[in-house]
Design a protein around this motif. Sequence first.
Motif, PDB file in Angstrom:
ATOM      1  N   ALA A  35       0.852  -1.192   0.000  1.00  0.00           N
ATOM      2  CA  ALA A  35       0.000   0.000   0.000  1.00  0.00           C
ATOM      3  C   ALA A  35       0.886   1.239   0.000  1.00  0.00           C
ATOM      4  O   ALA A  35       2.057   1.187   0.398  1.00  0.00           O
ATOM      5  CB  ALA A  35      -0.921   0.016   1.214  1.00  0.00           C
ATOM      6  N   HIS A  84      -4.834  -3.904   6.611  1.00  0.00           N
ATOM      7  CA  HIS A  84      -5.910  -2.974   6.954  1.00  0.00           C
ATOM      8  C   HIS A  84      -5.531  -2.180   8.201  1.00  0.00           C
ATOM      9  O   HIS A  84      -5.655  -0.953   8.250  1.00  0.00           O
ATOM     10  CB  HIS A  84      -7.208  -3.766   7.189  1.00  0.00           C
ATOM     11  N   VAL A  87      -2.667   0.352   7.534  1.00  0.00           N
ATOM     12  CA  VAL A  87      -3.150   1.540   6.823  1.00  0.00           C
ATOM     13  C   VAL A  87      -4.020   2.388   7.732  1.00  0.00           C
ATOM     14  O   VAL A  87      -3.878   3.614   7.803  1.00  0.00           O
ATOM     15  CB  VAL A  87      -3.936   1.141   5.554  1.00  0.00           C
ATOM     16  N   SER A 178      -8.468   9.877   5.075  1.00  0.00           N
ATOM     17  CA  SER A 178      -8.182   8.942   3.982  1.00  0.00           C
ATOM     18  C   SER A 178      -8.039   9.681   2.660  1.00  0.00           C
ATOM     19  O   SER A 178      -7.144   9.400   1.858  1.00  0.00           O
ATOM     20  CB  SER A 178      -9.301   7.897   3.869  1.00  0.00           C
ATOM     21  N   VAL A 183      -4.962   7.007  -0.104  1.00  0.00           N
ATOM     22  CA  VAL A 183      -4.554   5.620   0.123  1.00  0.00           C
ATOM     23  C   VAL A 183      -4.679   4.800  -1.156  1.00  0.00           C
ATOM     24  O   VAL A 183      -5.693   4.824  -1.836  1.00  0.00           O
ATOM     25  CB  VAL A 183      -5.420   4.977   1.230  1.00  0.00           C
ATOM     26  N   LEU A 185      -4.007   0.841  -2.390  1.00  0.00           N
ATOM     27  CA  LEU A 185      -3.659  -0.533  -2.048  1.00  0.00           C
ATOM     28  C   LEU A 185      -3.252  -1.316  -3.284  1.00  0.00           C
ATOM     29  O   LEU A 185      -3.791  -1.112  -4.364  1.00  0.00           O
ATOM     30  CB  LEU A 185      -4.854  -1.243  -1.395  1.00  0.00           C
ATOM     31  N   TRP A 192      -9.081   0.416  -1.158  1.00  0.00           N
ATOM     32  CA  TRP A 192      -9.401   1.229   0.017  1.00  0.00           C
ATOM     33  C   TRP A 192     -10.647   2.058  -0.265  1.00  0.00           C
ATOM     34  O   TRP A 192     -10.680   2.845  -1.197  1.00  0.00           O
ATOM     35  CB  TRP A 192      -8.239   2.140   0.382  1.00  0.00           C
ATOM     36  N   SER A 197     -13.408   4.498   4.965  1.00  0.00           N
ATOM     37  CA  SER A 197     -12.063   4.380   5.507  1.00  0.00           C
ATOM     38  C   SER A 197     -11.768   2.946   5.918  1.00  0.00           C
ATOM     39  O   SER A 197     -11.396   2.642   7.042  1.00  0.00           O
ATOM     40  CB  SER A 197     -11.884   5.313   6.713  1.00  0.00           C
ATOM     41  N   SER A 198     -11.965   2.041   4.945  1.00  0.00           N
ATOM     42  CA  SER A 198     -11.737   0.625   5.223  1.00  0.00           C
ATOM     43  C   SER A 198     -11.314  -0.104   3.962  1.00  0.00           C
ATOM     44  O   SER A 198     -11.566   0.348   2.847  1.00  0.00           O
ATOM     45  CB  SER A 198     -13.005  -0.030   5.789  1.00  0.00           C
ATOM     46  N   ARG A 199     -10.682  -1.256   4.174  1.00  0.00           N
ATOM     47  CA  ARG A 199     -10.278  -2.099   3.062  1.00  0.00           C
ATOM     48  C   ARG A 199     -11.466  -2.920   2.592  1.00  0.00           C
ATOM     49  O   ARG A 199     -12.281  -3.382   3.387  1.00  0.00           O
ATOM     50  CB  ARG A 199      -9.151  -3.055   3.495  1.00  0.00           C
TER      51      ARG A 199
END
Length: 219
Positions: A35, A84, A87, A178, A183, A185, A192, A197-199
């Motif tokens: 990432a 996750h 990051v 974010s 971000v 990945l 992302w 704000s999550s994978r």
Amino acid sequence: MHRRRRTALVLSAAIVAAAPLLTACGSEAHPGAAAVVGGQRITIAQLETRVNEVRTAQRAATTDEAQYEQAVAKTSGLTRNTLHTMVLDRVLDEAAETAGVSVTRKDTQQLRTSLEQQAGGAKELEAAWLTQYGVAPKRLDESLRTEIEAQKLAAAIGADMNTTEGQATFWKAMSEASKKLDVDLNPRYGAWDVKQSSRVDVKTPWLREVTADQTQETA
């Protein structure tokens, strides 16, 4: 201690479980990177090191191969979940800095001392964090710092994490961080979702995920 909510990680895990499957586009722009966050790389080697730390701790905590295999099976998504977390920690740092939040070493030590008392000792706390959160003992202080930082951020922005509205406020701040960090990945680990704000998992039929565990097996 078992009833404590790890604000950042518990909520993010719930978001990942509910997130839709996305289709990835483009190619890997940063060879060797798992990432890129704010222009800084999280390398595949760094990710594998973190995963291997957990696996080593799990093996040390088990009495035989069967028990170890059970522990591995329960954390089959360790590589992606670890990325996750790595990051998300950087996103949290950005959001906290924006809100003027900081965490001292004393803050972390005070929380650790309190939790050790509740858990029945240092080793018991390390074992609980390894089992519940997939955190290697050597990373426990970092994990506790994240917990404190999330709590302080929530307090600074007036987010009551016991309410839906407060959680929305917290994750809005994380989403803004974010966006700022842009971000990116590696598609083999997902994508992302800036809004949440999550994978999230992605459809990448041309990629075969290589986990740290597989690397060890073939080594």
